[in-house]
Motif scaffolding. Structure first.
Motif, PDB file in Angstrom:
ATOM      1  N   VAL A   6      35.780   6.075 -15.130  1.00 31.99           N
ATOM      2  CA  VAL A   6      36.232   6.571 -16.433  1.00 31.99           C
ATOM      3  C   VAL A   6      37.543   7.335 -16.262  1.00 31.99           C
ATOM      4  O   VAL A   6      38.508   7.119 -17.002  1.00 31.99           O
ATOM      5  N   MET A   7      37.598   8.216 -15.268  1.00 38.55           N
ATOM      6  CA  MET A   7      38.808   8.996 -15.025  1.00 38.55           C
ATOM      7  C   MET A   7      39.986   8.080 -14.678  1.00 38.55           C
ATOM      8  O   MET A   7      41.108   8.291 -15.148  1.00 38.55           O
ATOM      9  N   SER A   8      39.739   7.069 -13.897  1.00 41.01           N
ATOM     10  CA  SER A   8      40.778   6.115 -13.523  1.00 41.01           C
ATOM     11  C   SER A   8      41.287   5.349 -14.744  1.00 41.01           C
ATOM     12  O   SER A   8      42.498   5.146 -14.901  1.00 41.01           O
ATOM     13  N   PHE A  13      45.563   4.411 -18.666  1.00 43.18           N
ATOM     14  CA  PHE A  13      45.953   4.317 -20.071  1.00 43.18           C
ATOM     15  C   PHE A  13      47.094   5.278 -20.384  1.00 43.18           C
ATOM     16  O   PHE A  13      48.095   4.898 -20.982  1.00 43.18           O
ATOM     17  N   PHE A  14      46.946   6.543 -19.974  1.00 40.58           N
ATOM     18  CA  PHE A  14      47.977   7.538 -20.263  1.00 40.58           C
ATOM     19  C   PHE A  14      49.284   7.214 -19.539  1.00 40.58           C
ATOM     20  O   PHE A  14      50.360   7.359 -20.111  1.00 40.58           O
ATOM     21  N   LYS A  36      33.443  10.685 -23.555  1.00 40.95           N
ATOM     22  CA  LYS A  36      34.460  11.579 -24.127  1.00 40.95           C
ATOM     23  C   LYS A  36      35.127  12.307 -22.968  1.00 40.95           C
ATOM     24  O   LYS A  36      34.458  12.893 -22.121  1.00 40.95           O
ATOM     25  N   VAL A  37      36.455  12.248 -22.946  1.00 40.45           N
ATOM     26  CA  VAL A  37      37.231  12.867 -21.875  1.00 40.45           C
ATOM     27  C   VAL A  37      38.249  13.810 -22.500  1.00 40.45           C
ATOM     28  O   VAL A  37      38.865  13.475 -23.519  1.00 40.45           O
ATOM     29  N   ILE A  38      38.429  14.966 -21.901  1.00 37.69           N
ATOM     30  CA  ILE A  38      39.489  15.891 -22.287  1.00 37.69           C
ATOM     31  C   ILE A  38      40.532  15.849 -21.170  1.00 37.69           C
ATOM     32  O   ILE A  38      40.196  16.050 -20.001  1.00 37.69           O
ATOM     33  N   ALA A  39      41.765  15.551 -21.546  1.00 41.16           N
ATOM     34  CA  ALA A  39      42.836  15.390 -20.560  1.00 41.16           C
ATOM     35  C   ALA A  39      44.053  16.204 -20.981  1.00 41.16           C
ATOM     36  O   ALA A  39      44.278  16.443 -22.171  1.00 41.16           O
ATOM     37  N   GLU A  40      44.827  16.621 -19.979  1.00 43.86           N
ATOM     38  CA  GLU A  40      46.059  17.364 -20.240  1.00 43.86           C
ATOM     39  C   GLU A  40      47.261  16.559 -19.749  1.00 43.86           C
ATOM     40  O   GLU A  40      47.205  15.929 -18.685  1.00 43.86           O
TER      41      GLU A  40
END
Length: 88
Positions: A6-8, A13-14, A36-40
């Protein structure tokens, strides 16, 4: 292993569509709705460097389906990198 996948997926994507990922701060799984992921992300890095300003961090909520495909993302907050983060 699933969380790493999921993190990958979110990082890929970003990197392709938004901006290079700074860090992922949360990963949650819901069996019925997906992930659901929270990313900075560092926003406007070059502009901030040019004017000797603190970098801005955008906090994004990213939703993935059960197949680990990004289905939506929303910027929830923008703050100076040196500012203390707030709970969403």
């Amino acid at each position: 292993m699933e969380i790493k996948e999921v993190m990958s997926q979110v990082a890929d994507f970003f990197n392709q569509h938004v901006a290079p990922l700074h860090k992922i701060t949360s990963v949650e799984m819901n069996e019925h709705e997906g992930w659901k992921v929270i990313a900075e992300v560092i926003e406007e890095k070059e502009y901030m460097k040019k004017y000797a300003k603190d970098e801005m961090l955008g906090t994004y909520e990213v939703l993935l389906n059960n197949d680990k495909e990004v289905v939506s993302f929303t910027r929830r907050d923008v703050r100076y990198r040196s500012a203390i983060g707030q709970e969403m």
